[in-house]
Design an enzyme around this catalytic site. Sequence first.
Site, PDB file in Angstrom:
ATOM      1  N   ASP A   1       0.860  -1.185   0.000  1.00 42.13           N
ATOM      2  CA  ASP A   1       0.000   0.000   0.000  1.00 42.13           C
ATOM      3  C   ASP A   1       0.896   1.234   0.000  1.00 42.13           C
ATOM      4  O   ASP A   1       2.098   1.130   0.278  1.00 42.13           O
ATOM      5  CB  ASP A   1      -0.889  -0.001   1.262  1.00 42.13           C
ATOM      6  CG  ASP A   1      -1.770   1.234   1.319  1.00 42.13           C
ATOM      7  OD1 ASP A   1      -2.312   1.625   0.269  1.00 42.13           O
ATOM      8  OD2 ASP A   1      -1.912   1.834   2.401  1.00 42.13           O
ATOM      9  N   SER A   2       0.290   2.381  -0.248  1.00 43.17           N
ATOM     10  CA  SER A   2       1.047   3.633  -0.217  1.00 43.17           C
ATOM     11  C   SER A   2       1.501   3.958   1.206  1.00 43.17           C
ATOM     12  O   SER A   2       2.343   4.816   1.398  1.00 43.17           O
ATOM     13  CB  SER A   2       0.169   4.760  -0.739  1.00 43.17           C
ATOM     14  OG  SER A   2      -1.017   4.828   0.025  1.00 43.17           O
TER      15      SER A   2
ATOM     16  N   CYS B   1      -3.797  -1.030  -2.004  1.00 39.69           N
ATOM     17  CA  CYS B   1      -4.071   0.384  -2.247  1.00 39.69           C
ATOM     18  C   CYS B   1      -5.086   0.545  -3.388  1.00 39.69           C
ATOM     19  O   CYS B   1      -4.878   0.031  -4.489  1.00 39.69           O
ATOM     20  CB  CYS B   1      -2.753   1.055  -2.634  1.00 39.69           C
ATOM     21  SG  CYS B   1      -2.900   2.788  -3.002  1.00 39.69           S
TER      22      CYS B   1
ATOM     23  N   GLU C   1      -5.054   9.512   9.291  1.00 36.77           N
ATOM     24  CA  GLU C   1      -3.641   9.405   9.692  1.00 36.77           C
ATOM     25  C   GLU C   1      -3.367  10.197  10.967  1.00 36.77           C
ATOM     26  O   GLU C   1      -2.471   9.856  11.730  1.00 36.77           O
ATOM     27  CB  GLU C   1      -2.738   9.830   8.543  1.00 36.77           C
ATOM     28  CG  GLU C   1      -3.026   8.939   7.352  1.00 36.77           C
ATOM     29  CD  GLU C   1      -1.867   8.631   6.461  1.00 36.77           C
ATOM     30  OE1 GLU C   1      -0.947   9.439   6.404  1.00 36.77           O
ATOM     31  OE2 GLU C   1      -1.918   7.573   5.799  1.00 36.77           O
TER      32      GLU C   1
ATOM     33  N   CYS D   1     -11.174   3.211  -0.762  1.00 32.54           N
ATOM     34  CA  CYS D   1      -9.875   3.694  -0.261  1.00 32.54           C
ATOM     35  C   CYS D   1      -9.537   2.906   1.001  1.00 32.54           C
ATOM     36  O   CYS D   1     -10.423   2.617   1.814  1.00 32.54           O
ATOM     37  CB  CYS D   1      -9.965   5.183   0.051  1.00 32.54           C
ATOM     38  SG  CYS D   1      -8.481   5.855   0.827  1.00 32.54           S
TER      39      CYS D   1
ATOM     40  N   HIS E   1      -8.239   3.708   3.697  1.00 32.84           N
ATOM     41  CA  HIS E   1      -8.429   4.350   5.004  1.00 32.84           C
ATOM     42  C   HIS E   1      -9.893   4.374   5.463  1.00 32.84           C
ATOM     43  O   HIS E   1     -10.157   4.525   6.646  1.00 32.84           O
ATOM     44  CB  HIS E   1      -7.926   5.791   4.961  1.00 32.84           C
ATOM     45  CG  HIS E   1      -6.437   5.916   4.870  1.00 32.84           C
ATOM     46  ND1 HIS E   1      -5.703   5.293   3.877  1.00 32.84           N
ATOM     47  CD2 HIS E   1      -5.545   6.584   5.638  1.00 32.84           C
ATOM     48  CE1 HIS E   1      -4.415   5.597   4.049  1.00 32.84           C
ATOM     49  NE2 HIS E   1      -4.303   6.373   5.109  1.00 32.84           N
TER      50      HIS E   1
HETATM   51  N1  DGL Z   1      -3.892   3.885  -0.093  1.00 34.07           N
HETATM   52  C1  DGL Z   1      -4.576   4.959  -0.781  1.00 34.07           C
HETATM   53  C2  DGL Z   1      -5.840   4.397  -1.433  1.00 34.07           C
HETATM   54  O1  DGL Z   1      -6.364   3.386  -1.029  1.00 34.07           O
HETATM   55  C3  DGL Z   1      -4.935   6.104   0.145  1.00 34.07           C
HETATM   56  C4  DGL Z   1      -3.759   6.915   0.603  1.00 34.07           C
HETATM   57  C5  DGL Z   1      -3.005   7.585  -0.521  1.00 34.07           C
HETATM   58  O2  DGL Z   1      -3.516   8.525  -1.151  1.00 34.07           O
HETATM   59  O3  DGL Z   1      -1.907   7.139  -0.786  1.00 34.07           O
HETATM   60  O4  DGL Z   1      -6.308   4.956  -2.378  1.00 34.07           O
END
Ligand code: DGL
Length: 261
Positions: A6-7, A69, A148, A180, A182
């Site tokens: 993931d990011s 992600c 976050e 997403c 989060h």
């Molecule tokens: N992991 C990203 C997503 O699911 C969210 C956080 C980011 O923008 O990197 O889209």
Amino acid sequence: MIGIFDSGIGGLTVVKSLMEKLPGYDMIYFGDTARTPYGTKSPETVVRYALENTDFLLKQGAKLIVMACNTASSVAAGRVAEDYDIPIFEVVTPATENAVKISNRLTIGVIGTRATVKSGIYEHKIMALKPDAKVYSAACPLLVPLVEEGWMKKPETGMIIKKYLQPLKVRQIDTLILGCTHYPLLKDTIQRKIGKRVHIIDSSIAIAENVKFFLDTHPEVDSQLSKNNAFKLFVSDITEQFEKTARATLKRNVHLEHVEL
Ligand code: DGL
């Protein structure tokens, strides 16, 4: 080993669901905390990051990749699947499949980062399954930083969610995809604000069910995956916040290892 990337931090919601559905499977996670967020970057950059992340996980011994992600899944899944000859899972397809199954009036809302919404991938996949579906999307760029910061229960977060969901509420959606990583951490507030009759699709659960089904039906892949309950956690930047959120999300002790890609 199952490799997940993931990011940053949000993909741990996917790890949690995978651990629930596939207890005992060894997993390795890479959170690209040095280059996060992906949701505001161009598709070309996200594709490059996704290929580098996949490469790293394969070198560590991953035999199957889960792109946790949503942004990477939206813009880079095709390219990653093209480049690697192992099973690659992305979070968009299972979420859209679940949404069309559960939606009564096929009036579906999607929320995600700017990059995910701009890619149009959810609309594309839903319409491919149900051409008469109506899909309404909303980018919610403020929700990632709020999560976050740990502001899940703050009234300000509730107000922002209400504002983002208003256009979807007006369209009387009956199903909402959390597009997403989060957003599962804001599920209760999102459900309250969109209304309790709207079905919420949590893409972290949908992907875990999808991987489990695949392994149940592909014993030749399943047999390559080690099952010693091991979990390795790599990040490209170690922060205190990541460690705290990782422990709280997974409800277990974690040891972060730093890696530069
Ligand atoms: N992991 C990203 C997503 O699911 C969210 C956080 C980011 O923008 O990197 O889209």
